[in-house]
Each structure stands twice: as structure tokens, then as C-alpha cells.
Design a protein around this motif. Structure first.
Motif, PDB file in Angstrom:
ATOM      1  N   THR A  33       0.924  -1.156  -0.080  1.00  0.00           N
ATOM      2  CA  THR A  33       0.012   0.008  -0.120  1.00  0.00           C
ATOM      3  C   THR A  33       0.890   1.146   0.162  1.00  0.00           C
ATOM      4  O   THR A  33       1.697   1.330   0.788  1.00  0.00           O
ATOM      5  CB  THR A  33      -0.874  -0.116   1.355  1.00  0.00           C
ATOM      6  OG1 THR A  33      -1.758  -1.156   1.322  1.00  0.00           O
ATOM      7  CG2 THR A  33      -1.851   1.365   1.227  1.00  0.00           C
ATOM      8  N   HIS A  38       3.310   0.149  -7.713  1.00  0.00           N
ATOM      9  CA  HIS A  38       2.314  -0.698  -7.849  1.00  0.00           C
ATOM     10  C   HIS A  38       2.711  -2.096  -7.769  1.00  0.00           C
ATOM     11  O   HIS A  38       3.749  -2.532  -7.063  1.00  0.00           O
ATOM     12  CB  HIS A  38       1.358  -0.196  -8.855  1.00  0.00           C
ATOM     13  CG  HIS A  38       0.733   1.032  -8.827  1.00  0.00           C
ATOM     14  ND1 HIS A  38      -0.561   0.971  -7.923  1.00  0.00           N
ATOM     15  CD2 HIS A  38       1.118   2.149  -9.193  1.00  0.00           C
ATOM     16  CE1 HIS A  38      -0.703   2.255  -7.999  1.00  0.00           C
ATOM     17  NE2 HIS A  38       0.083   2.996  -8.583  1.00  0.00           N
ATOM     18  N   THR A  88      -5.098  -5.729  -8.278  1.00  0.00           N
ATOM     19  CA  THR A  88      -5.932  -6.530  -7.346  1.00  0.00           C
ATOM     20  C   THR A  88      -6.545  -7.655  -8.137  1.00  0.00           C
ATOM     21  O   THR A  88      -7.697  -8.101  -7.901  1.00  0.00           O
ATOM     22  CB  THR A  88      -6.855  -5.635  -6.771  1.00  0.00           C
ATOM     23  OG1 THR A  88      -7.618  -4.809  -7.458  1.00  0.00           O
ATOM     24  CG2 THR A  88      -6.306  -4.867  -5.621  1.00  0.00           C
TER      25      THR A  88
END
Length: 310
Positions: A33, A38, A88
Motif C-alpha cells: 500500500t 504498484h 488486485t
């Protein structure tokens, strides 16, 4: 000229920073996070945000015998567009992990990280006036981690050129400069990565500029039986996502395309400098890539930009 052992030692140091293992973890998928890189993947934790994950998977899918090529090919457009929904996408992440066990993926990663990180890093170190093995490891780490050129320029502004300041003094100033930058960074994850600079400072303080073995780096002994004792923090130091420039429909345009045109023009390639990525620019870019030992795919990715100094 670095020996093969020195090269592998430098890579092992960065592998430890990235995955906690001197050998690296080809199947490692990480998402922290707040990490501007990323989703990260593989032995040297290449990032979605840099565009390099696209180039790695593209190379893998094009390699004969790649067991997961058919499954990964549909993701290539999203990877090229740096689609952050992949962060995700658990189906995608799971197939990446499975592909890490494919011997073809391991070979592709070894070749890719040499081509995209190691070779440009060594070339940039040489242009900066750095030739010692420890210096090469420092530059390689910063190229993998991110922001090498910015920190190089900041160091030169402080210490002068390496040729006049002396290589070891210049590297010392660089390590202090980069450590201060990491320690005061607005991204809390990057503040935790100052250990990278501390590890290099310890090697320099011990006089191990030749990267002689054995050595200890972050609790890991680098020798044929290297053993990881504790996990790293491997946040990316990439400030923002930089798009990979390539021929598209409609054609890409903007200041980044113009900077690419200007850099190629300085290298002696005849192009129309209009800020539009057209067929002529692609042809010139492929010629540059061939001339400098890069894959001539016509994509201005991080390795090509590093070789051009942009």
C-alpha cells in the motif's frame, strides 16, 4: 571491466534488497500500500508502474516453450496501458506466481533484468566516470530501485564530476545524498529503504570496493550457500508512472515524445521533431536500439530511456 563473479555479486546484493534472497525469487508477487511502483514481480521485482512488467511478460510470451504464454497474452494490453486494476486482479497475480516456476520464465527474467537493468546501469556508470565493482552495484541498485539519474545529477551538483572529485569520494557523497532523500521522502515506505544505502556504506567503509567474497548483506551471507535470515522492505522509488512510448493508433504525442526526439537527434538520428510518435520516429528508435545492443522493438521503455539519458 568487471569479472563475472563481481557481476553476480552485485546482482545478489540487489536480489537481497528486493526479495531477501541472494538468488532472488522468480515467482514473488508483491503489492505494498502506497508503493508508487504498484504491483511488482520477479527476481528483481520489476513494476507495473514503470512499464517494465509489460516488457517482461511480453518477452516471456514471445519465447518458445513458455508454459503460461497462452494464459498471460490476454493481459498484455492492460500491462501496456499500466492498468492499475491489475494490482488486485487475483487471477493475474496467481498465474504470475505459477509462471515463476517455469524454467523458461527464469531464463527470460535473467536475460530481461540483465538487458533492461544491468547493461544500461553499467553503461550509465561508465558515462558518469565510475568503474569499480562497488560503484557498479550502487548504480545498478538505484536503476532497479528508481531515480538514479535524479540522484546522480544532485550528487554531481554537490561534489562535481566523479573524474575530478575521485570515484570513491563521489560514491560516498552519492550514498549520503540518496540516503537523505530516502529518509525524508513523503512516502513512508521509501523511508524504510534507507538500509540499502547503509549496506553499501558498510561495504565502502570496510574497503570492499572489489566485492570480494564472502560478505554479509542484511543478514545474508553471499557465497554459494547464501541464506536469507530476514525479509526486506522493497518499496519502489519510482516517483510517477512514465508511459512507454510506442507507435499507436491514434499516435502518441506530448513533451515526453519530444524529449525522445531530441535525445535521438543528439545521437545523430535524422527525425522530424514535432512531438508525435510516428513511423519515422519508430524507425529511428529501432536503429538506436540495434546500435546500442537493445531489443529493437520500437518501444521507448525504461532501459531505452536510460541509455538515452532521459
Amino acid at each position: 571491466m568487471l569479472s563475472e563473479l563481481q557481476k553476480e555479486t552485485a546482482k545478489a546484493i540487489v536480489n537481497i534488497f528486493e526479495t531477501g534472497s541472494a538468488r532472488g525469487d522468480y515467482a514473488r508477487v508483491t503489492l505494498l500500500t502506497g508503493d508508487s511502483g504498484h504491483l511488482t514481480y520477479g527476481r528483481a521485482q520489476t513494476t507495473l508502474g514503470s512499464g517494465n512488467l509489460h516488457l517482461l511478460i511480453k518477452a516471456y510470451c514471445a519465447t518458445p516453450g513458455a508454459a503460461y504464454a497462452r494464459t498471460l497474452k490476454p493481459y498484455l494490453p492492460q500491462l501496456a496501458d499500466i492498468d492499475l486494476r491489475l494490482d488486485t486482479d487475483w487471477s493475474f497475480r496467481n498465474v504470475l506466481k505459477e509462471a515463476g516456476g517455469d524454467p523458461v520464465m527464469r531464463d527470460v527474467q535473467d536475460d530481461f533484468f540483465d538487458r533492461v537493468y544491468w547493461t544500461p546501469a553499467l553503461a550509465s556508470a561508465k558515462r558518469t566516470g565510475l568503474g569499480e565493482a562497488l560503484s557498479a552495484a550502487v548504480v545498478y541498485d538505484s536503476v532497479v530501485h528508481g531515480s538514479w539519474i535524479a540522484m546522480r545529477d544532485r550528487t554531481t551538483a554537490k561534489a562535481g564530476a566523479a573524474s575530478s572529485a575521485g570515484e570513491r569520494r563521489w560514491i560516498g557523497v552519492y550514498l549520503d545524498t540518496r540516503r537523505d532523500w530516502l529518509a525524508s521522502h513523503s512516502n513512508a515506505l521509501l523511508r524504510k529503504t534507507v538500509y540499502r544505502m547503509d549496506a553499501f556504506k558498510a561495504l565502502a567503509a570496510s574497503g570492499n570496493w572489489s566485492l570480494d567474497l564472502p560478505m554479509m548483506v542484511r543478514g545474508v551471507r553471499i557465497d554459494p550457500d547464501a541464506l536469507c535470515l530476514r525479509p526486506p522492505v522493497n518499496a519502489s522509488a519510482i516517483e510517477v508512472a512514465t508511459r512507454n512510448l510506442r507507435l499507436t493508433d491514434p499516435k502518441m504525442s506530448g513533451n515526453d515524445v519530444r524529449a525522445l526526439e531530441e535525445a535521438l537527434s543528439k545521437e545523430g538520428y535524422a527525425i522530424n521533431r514535432d512531438g508525435i510518435f510516428d513511423e519515422g520516429l519508430e524507425t529511428a528508435l529501432k536503429s538506436f536500439q540495434r546500435d546500442f545492443g537493445l531489443v529493437d522493438d520500437g518501444i521507448a521503455g525504461p532501459a531505452t530511456r536510460l541509455m538515452l539519458g532521459i
